[in-house]
Motif scaffolding. Structure first.
Motif, PDB file in Angstrom:
ATOM      1  N   GLU A  70      28.105  83.570  79.496  1.00  0.00           N
ATOM      2  CA  GLU A  70      29.186  84.546  79.671  1.00  0.00           C
ATOM      3  C   GLU A  70      30.042  84.200  80.883  1.00  0.00           C
ATOM      4  N   TRP A  71      29.401  83.843  81.981  1.00  0.00           N
ATOM      5  CA  TRP A  71      30.139  83.539  83.201  1.00  0.00           C
ATOM      6  C   TRP A  71      30.972  82.266  83.051  1.00  0.00           C
ATOM      7  N   ILE A  73      32.400  81.245  80.323  1.00  0.00           N
ATOM      8  CA  ILE A  73      33.577  81.662  79.549  1.00  0.00           C
ATOM      9  C   ILE A  73      34.516  82.482  80.424  1.00  0.00           C
ATOM     10  N   ASP A  74      33.979  83.412  81.209  1.00  0.00           N
ATOM     11  CA  ASP A  74      34.812  84.223  82.106  1.00  0.00           C
ATOM     12  C   ASP A  74      35.525  83.355  83.143  1.00  0.00           C
ATOM     13  N   ILE A  76      36.407  80.131  82.846  1.00  0.00           N
ATOM     14  CA  ILE A  76      37.476  79.401  82.145  1.00  0.00           C
ATOM     15  C   ILE A  76      38.628  80.346  81.811  1.00  0.00           C
ATOM     16  N   HIS A  77      38.320  81.540  81.352  1.00  0.00           N
ATOM     17  CA  HIS A  77      39.352  82.530  81.033  1.00  0.00           C
ATOM     18  C   HIS A  77      40.188  82.862  82.274  1.00  0.00           C
ATOM     19  N   ALA A  78      39.518  83.042  83.413  1.00  0.00           N
ATOM     20  CA  ALA A  78      40.223  83.380  84.649  1.00  0.00           C
ATOM     21  C   ALA A  78      41.198  82.278  85.051  1.00  0.00           C
ATOM     22  N   PHE A  80      42.611  79.804  82.906  1.00  0.00           N
ATOM     23  CA  PHE A  80      43.659  79.534  81.927  1.00  0.00           C
ATOM     24  C   PHE A  80      44.452  80.761  81.489  1.00  0.00           C
ATOM     25  N   GLU A  81      43.880  81.924  81.602  1.00  0.00           N
ATOM     26  CA  GLU A  81      44.578  83.127  81.141  1.00  0.00           C
ATOM     27  C   GLU A  81      45.048  84.029  82.279  1.00  0.00           C
ATOM     28  N   GLU A  82      44.368  83.986  83.408  1.00  0.00           N
ATOM     29  CA  GLU A  82      44.726  84.855  84.528  1.00  0.00           C
ATOM     30  C   GLU A  82      45.369  84.092  85.675  1.00  0.00           C
TER      31      GLU A  82
END
Length: 135
Positions: A70-71, A73-74, A76-78, A80-82
């Motif tokens: 989970e971390w 993914i979080d 990577i999300h932070a 590329f998306e944030e």
């Protein structure tokens, strides 16, 4: 075997919860269960937590495959998306070290997953943020 060669031992430390369960079976077979305490270095599996609740395992360390996934993914999300900047982060583990024992097993227990309750992901501070905080 280990039990026969070390009849006076009183502590066994396993690398993970499943090894601890195996050690418990071996100690029970050798009639040494009451003499030898078992500690696990890592995992925090539901099985390990059940052994802690029953008093058969002293402790386990935080090392959840679910939390790691989970971390990741979080993280990577932070980026590329944030728009978080990962170019100036310290070389460190993002995972909080910890121990689960009889004192905190109930608050860490989650019957719906195979490991302890996962903690909320926090994007790590950058090196400049850490330096500014410590001045």
């Amino acid at each position: 075997d280990l039990c026969t060669a070390n009849a006076g031992m009183n502590l066994m430390i396993s690398e993970n919860d499943f090894m601890a369960a195996g050690a418990l079976k071996a100690l029970t077979s050798a009639n040494m269960k009451d003499q030898v305490k078992i500690g696990s270095v890592a995992d925090g599996t539901r099985e390990g937590l059940d052994l802690i609740k029953s008093g058969d395992l002293l402790c386990t360390g935080l090392n959840s495959g679910i939390e790691q996934g989970e971390w990741a993914i979080d993280f990577i999300h932070a980026i590329f998306e944030e728009g978080k900047d990962c170019s100036d982060l310290p070389l460190e583990s993002l995972f909080t070290p910890g121990v689960i024992s009889k004192e905190n097993v109930d608050e860490m227990y989650d019957e719906s997953i195979g490991f302890y309750k996962t903690q909320e992901f926090q994007f790590p501070q950058s090196i400049p943020e850490l330096k500014a905080e410590n001045q």
